[in-house]
Design a protein around this motif. Structure first.
Motif, PDB file in Angstrom:
ATOM      1  N   LEU A   2     -18.238  -7.808  11.264  1.00 55.85           N
ATOM      2  CA  LEU A   2     -18.268  -6.341  11.327  1.00 55.85           C
ATOM      3  C   LEU A   2     -17.839  -5.725  10.002  1.00 55.85           C
ATOM      4  O   LEU A   2     -18.400  -4.735   9.550  1.00 55.85           O
ATOM      5  N   ASN A   3     -16.814  -6.306   9.391  1.00 53.86           N
ATOM      6  CA  ASN A   3     -16.405  -5.838   8.062  1.00 53.86           C
ATOM      7  C   ASN A   3     -15.593  -6.926   7.380  1.00 53.86           C
ATOM      8  O   ASN A   3     -14.929  -7.726   8.052  1.00 53.86           O
ATOM      9  N   ALA A   4     -15.691  -6.967   6.074  1.00 59.74           N
ATOM     10  CA  ALA A   4     -14.876  -7.887   5.268  1.00 59.74           C
ATOM     11  C   ALA A   4     -14.607  -7.139   3.973  1.00 59.74           C
ATOM     12  O   ALA A   4     -15.437  -7.108   3.068  1.00 59.74           O
ATOM     13  N   ASP A   5     -13.474  -6.483   3.936  1.00 61.31           N
ATOM     14  CA  ASP A   5     -13.187  -5.580   2.826  1.00 61.31           C
ATOM     15  C   ASP A   5     -12.290  -6.245   1.790  1.00 61.31           C
ATOM     16  O   ASP A   5     -11.508  -7.130   2.112  1.00 61.31           O
ATOM     17  N   ALA A   6     -12.404  -5.746   0.579  1.00 58.95           N
ATOM     18  CA  ALA A   6     -11.525  -6.214  -0.496  1.00 58.95           C
ATOM     19  C   ALA A   6     -10.200  -5.466  -0.407  1.00 58.95           C
ATOM     20  O   ALA A   6     -10.140  -4.374   0.148  1.00 58.95           O
ATOM     21  N   PRO A   7      -9.120  -6.056  -0.959  1.00 60.32           N
ATOM     22  CA  PRO A   7      -7.849  -5.307  -0.976  1.00 60.32           C
ATOM     23  C   PRO A   7      -7.917  -4.173  -1.997  1.00 60.32           C
ATOM     24  O   PRO A   7      -8.882  -4.085  -2.747  1.00 60.32           O
ATOM     25  N   ALA A   8      -6.903  -3.306  -1.987  1.00 58.22           N
ATOM     26  CA  ALA A   8      -6.873  -2.219  -2.978  1.00 58.22           C
ATOM     27  C   ALA A   8      -5.524  -2.202  -3.672  1.00 58.22           C
ATOM     28  O   ALA A   8      -4.495  -2.439  -3.041  1.00 58.22           O
ATOM     29  N   ASP A   9      -5.562  -1.923  -4.965  1.00 60.36           N
ATOM     30  CA  ASP A   9      -4.312  -1.674  -5.696  1.00 60.36           C
ATOM     31  C   ASP A   9      -4.075  -0.181  -5.722  1.00 60.36           C
ATOM     32  O   ASP A   9      -5.022   0.595  -5.941  1.00 60.36           O
ATOM     33  N   CYS A  10      -2.850   0.232  -5.497  1.00 58.49           N
ATOM     34  CA  CYS A  10      -2.554   1.662  -5.584  1.00 58.49           C
ATOM     35  C   CYS A  10      -2.499   2.072  -7.054  1.00 58.49           C
ATOM     36  O   CYS A  10      -2.152   1.264  -7.925  1.00 58.49           O
ATOM     37  N   ALA A  11      -2.855   3.339  -7.303  1.00 56.68           N
ATOM     38  CA  ALA A  11      -3.012   3.796  -8.694  1.00 56.68           C
ATOM     39  C   ALA A  11      -1.652   4.020  -9.356  1.00 56.68           C
ATOM     40  O   ALA A  11      -0.766   4.629  -8.750  1.00 56.68           O
ATOM     41  N   PRO A  12      -1.496   3.540 -10.608  1.00 62.03           N
ATOM     42  CA  PRO A  12      -0.198   3.693 -11.298  1.00 62.03           C
ATOM     43  C   PRO A  12       0.268   5.155 -11.352  1.00 62.03           C
ATOM     44  O   PRO A  12       1.447   5.431 -11.193  1.00 62.03           O
ATOM     45  N   GLU A  13      -0.682   6.109 -11.553  1.00 64.61           N
ATOM     46  CA  GLU A  13      -0.226   7.498 -11.695  1.00 64.61           C
ATOM     47  C   GLU A  13       0.311   8.054 -10.378  1.00 64.61           C
ATOM     48  O   GLU A  13       1.232   8.860 -10.357  1.00 64.61           O
ATOM     49  N   VAL A  14      -0.256   7.594  -9.253  1.00 64.41           N
ATOM     50  CA  VAL A  14       0.229   8.083  -7.956  1.00 64.41           C
ATOM     51  C   VAL A  14       1.556   7.388  -7.625  1.00 64.41           C
ATOM     52  O   VAL A  14       2.505   8.026  -7.163  1.00 64.41           O
ATOM     53  N   ARG A  15       1.629   6.080  -7.885  1.00 68.70           N
ATOM     54  CA  ARG A  15       2.902   5.362  -7.672  1.00 68.70           C
ATOM     55  C   ARG A  15       3.995   5.989  -8.524  1.00 68.70           C
ATOM     56  O   ARG A  15       5.135   6.160  -8.083  1.00 68.70           O
ATOM     57  N   GLY A  16       3.631   6.351  -9.753  1.00 67.16           N
ATOM     58  CA  GLY A  16       4.612   6.964 -10.668  1.00 67.16           C
ATOM     59  C   GLY A  16       5.086   8.305 -10.135  1.00 67.16           C
ATOM     60  O   GLY A  16       6.289   8.615 -10.171  1.00 67.16           O
ATOM     61  N   ALA A  17       4.144   9.124  -9.625  1.00 68.48           N
ATOM     62  CA  ALA A  17       4.529  10.446  -9.090  1.00 68.48           C
ATOM     63  C   ALA A  17       5.452  10.269  -7.888  1.00 68.48           C
ATOM     64  O   ALA A  17       6.434  11.001  -7.719  1.00 68.48           O
ATOM     65  N   LEU A  18       5.162   9.271  -7.053  1.00 63.26           N
ATOM     66  CA  LEU A  18       6.012   9.023  -5.871  1.00 63.26           C
ATOM     67  C   LEU A  18       7.405   8.552  -6.312  1.00 63.26           C
ATOM     68  O   LEU A  18       8.425   9.020  -5.791  1.00 63.26           O
ATOM     69  N   ALA A  19       7.433   7.630  -7.284  1.00 61.17           N
ATOM     70  CA  ALA A  19       8.731   7.099  -7.744  1.00 61.17           C
ATOM     71  C   ALA A  19       9.556   8.211  -8.400  1.00 61.17           C
ATOM     72  O   ALA A  19      10.753   8.346  -8.123  1.00 61.17           O
ATOM     73  N   ASP A  20       8.918   9.038  -9.240  1.00 60.30           N
ATOM     74  CA  ASP A  20       9.650  10.140  -9.892  1.00 60.30           C
ATOM     75  C   ASP A  20      10.196  11.104  -8.846  1.00 60.30           C
ATOM     76  O   ASP A  20      11.311  11.613  -8.969  1.00 60.30           O
ATOM     77  N   SER A  21       9.401  11.352  -7.796  1.00 59.32           N
ATOM     78  CA  SER A  21       9.848  12.287  -6.751  1.00 59.32           C
ATOM     79  C   SER A  21      11.037  11.711  -5.992  1.00 59.32           C
ATOM     80  O   SER A  21      11.979  12.432  -5.662  1.00 59.32           O
ATOM     81  N   CYS A  22      10.994  10.412  -5.709  1.00 61.49           N
ATOM     82  CA  CYS A  22      12.139   9.771  -5.036  1.00 61.49           C
ATOM     83  C   CYS A  22      13.379   9.909  -5.906  1.00 61.49           C
ATOM     84  O   CYS A  22      14.456  10.288  -5.435  1.00 61.49           O
ATOM     85  N   ARG A  23      13.225   9.591  -7.193  1.00 62.16           N
ATOM     86  CA  ARG A  23      14.383   9.633  -8.106  1.00 62.16           C
ATOM     87  C   ARG A  23      14.942  11.050  -8.196  1.00 62.16           C
ATOM     88  O   ARG A  23      16.144  11.255  -8.179  1.00 62.16           O
ATOM     89  N   LYS A  24      14.015  12.031  -8.264  1.00 55.54           N
ATOM     90  CA  LYS A  24      14.463  13.418  -8.403  1.00 55.54           C
ATOM     91  C   LYS A  24      15.390  13.804  -7.249  1.00 55.54           C
ATOM     92  O   LYS A  24      16.348  14.557  -7.423  1.00 55.54           O
ATOM     93  N   HIS A  25      15.089  13.278  -6.053  1.00 62.57           N
ATOM     94  CA  HIS A  25      15.901  13.640  -4.887  1.00 62.57           C
ATOM     95  C   HIS A  25      16.987  12.603  -4.588  1.00 62.57           C
ATOM     96  O   HIS A  25      17.663  12.689  -3.569  1.00 62.57           O
ATOM     97  N   GLY A  26      17.110  11.612  -5.477  1.00 59.44           N
ATOM     98  CA  GLY A  26      18.164  10.606  -5.315  1.00 59.44           C
ATOM     99  C   GLY A  26      17.910   9.632  -4.177  1.00 59.44           C
ATOM    100  O   GLY A  26      18.856   9.100  -3.597  1.00 59.44           O
ATOM    101  N   PHE A  27      16.634   9.397  -3.854  1.00 65.04           N
ATOM    102  CA  PHE A  27      16.315   8.475  -2.758  1.00 65.04           C
ATOM    103  C   PHE A  27      15.931   7.107  -3.322  1.00 65.04           C
ATOM    104  O   PHE A  27      15.078   7.013  -4.204  1.00 65.04           O
TER     105      PHE A  27
END
Ligand code: GLV
Ligand code: MN
Ligand code: MN
Length: 415
Positions: free
Chosen positions: A325-350
């Motif tokens: 039915l399906n056989a999909d490849a994995p995906a890597d998350c984008a560095p810029e989105v991971r970076g935005a998430l990490a910066d946001s966590c740091r900004k709030h001290g999480f």
């Protein structure tokens, strides 16, 4: 910009969505395009409109709720998840990403933030494979991963085609129109419960996803010979259910012996025909769901299963047919989105963990057309796809706050 999440409102909306269910509480069953799901979709649309978002649906039923930016022609920043739920599920899978995404947008509105790029909340249609046998139909189509022709051929267990089901759900138009124009999204972020125990075990309330494991699924049909449970002697039998039992254990064994804990295989459906106490099963239908973070290893395990199936077939004199039915490849998350998430966590001290998503998500397919990332929050004992799935309101609110901050970082401010 002062971002504040209305935790109480978000929690009460998650509870309110869970009421749209075909199962007794606390279980949630909301199979896509059933009358209950249609009511839930209308309710979510009304919540989006109340927030001043402009709502449109595409022809497969993906819902787009847009907060127009100062430059409406610029690529949008997207967030969202799904609201369909498998039978006997919980309240949080998908719902946290949709309602948490909506609350993140409302928090940005309240803060006075004026985005340059539009921010779009997406409610993906048919993320769960329950109805059509394949997951993420909406995101597969909008990313061009699945063709409109292939989607139109899919049928549900009652034999109804995607087109017939769409029509009943008042969705008309050509499925070809679902594919988004190139560059529609500048970035996409999905908030989701982890569906595993690692955040809880690490006592960490946020996870930033590095990659999403590769899922595959097959429908397996076994055909033997039926007959009288008293009359047919054991040496003469071609019992399809006994062959299925052997195959299910061969599948378990192949996954266990792959050499990695990341290989997982599940047979979740076993339809036995004719299903009578005193009749030898002549036909069995199985589903196989198999996933791995490593594509080559996953495909190797699929080959081992195929060889096992051939040997069971010849030993037991039954026919075994597999339909991929399906056989999909994995995906890597984008560095810029991971970076935005990490910066946001740091900004709030999480604090946060970087982790792999072993479950699949619509983000797997959105990642084919836009820089994509995912933010996880813990769920109790790692439970998901079961009625006692639970995420704490403060964890959900923390996730929505980091999501809001990240959406702001990913789109430029007009001020
Ligand atoms: C999604 O629900 C999955 O099965 O990973
Ligand atoms: Mn799910
Ligand atoms: Mn989900």
């Amino acid at each position: 910009m002062k971002l504040e999440i209305d935790q109480q409102r978000l929690n009460s909306e998650i509870e309110a969505l869970a009421v749209f269910s075909d199962a007794e509480p606390p279980a949630v069953t909301r199979v896509v395009f059933t009358p209950t799901d249609l009511k839930a979709r209308a309710w979510v649309i009304s919540r989006c409109e109340e927030a001043g978002l402009t709502v449109r649906q595409d022809t497969i039923g993906n819902i787009f709720a847009r907060w127009s930016g100062a430059d409406p022609a610029a690529p949008a920043v997207g967030t969202g998840s799904h609201i369909d739920a498998i039978p006997n599920a919980g309240k949080y899978d998908g719902a946290v990403g949709v309602l948490g995404g909506l609350e993140a947008i409302r928090a940005l509105q309240r803060s006075g933030f004026r985005p340059k790029n539009s921010i779009e909340l997406l409610v993906f249609a048919t993320e769960e494979p329950t109805r059509f046998g394949i997951g993420c139909l909406g995101s597969r189509l909008l990313s061009g991963t699945l063709s409109a022709e292939a989607a139109a051929k899919l049928r549900d267990r009652d034999g109804e085609s995607v087109d017939e089901v769409r029509k009943k759900a008042a969705l008309s138009g050509n499925l070809q129109d679902v594919k988004l124009a190139g560059g529609h999204y500048k970035a996409f972020v999905e908030l989701h419960i982890e569906q595993g125990p690692l955040l809880e075990r690490a006592r960490t309330s946020l996870g930033i996803v590095k990659s999403i494991a590769a899922p595959a699924s097959l429908r397996i049909s076994i055909e033997g010979a039926g007959g009288h449970a008293g009359g047919v002697l054991m040496p003469d039998r071609k019992d399809a259910l006994c062959a299925a039992a052997e195959l299910i254990l061969a599948i378990e064994n192949a996954a266990r012996l792959s050499g990695a804990v990341d290989t997982v295989a599940t047979v979740g459906v076993c339809d036995v025909f004719p299903g009578a106490v005193n009749s030898i099963p002549s036909r069995v239908g199985l589903t196989l769901d198999i996933r791995d973070t490593d594509l080559v290893r996953r495909d190797g395990v699929m080959q081992t299963i195929e060889r096992g199936s051939q040997s069971i077939s010849s030993k037991r004199h039954v026919s075994i047919q597999s339909e991929l039915l399906n056989a999909d490849a994995p995906a890597d998350c984008a560095p810029e989105v991971r970076g935005a998430l990490a910066d946001s966590c740091r900004k709030h001290g999480f604090a946060f963990l970087e982790m792999v998503s072993r479950a699949y998500h619509d983000s797997l397919f959105v990642s084919r057309i836009a820089p994509t990332g995912m933010l996880f929050i813990p769920c109790r004992n790692g439970y998901s796809h079961r009625p006692d799935e639970y995420a704490a309101p403060e964890d959900i609110a923390r996730g929505a706050l980091v999501l809001a901050e990240s959406l702001a970082k990913l789109c430029s401010s007009s001020q």
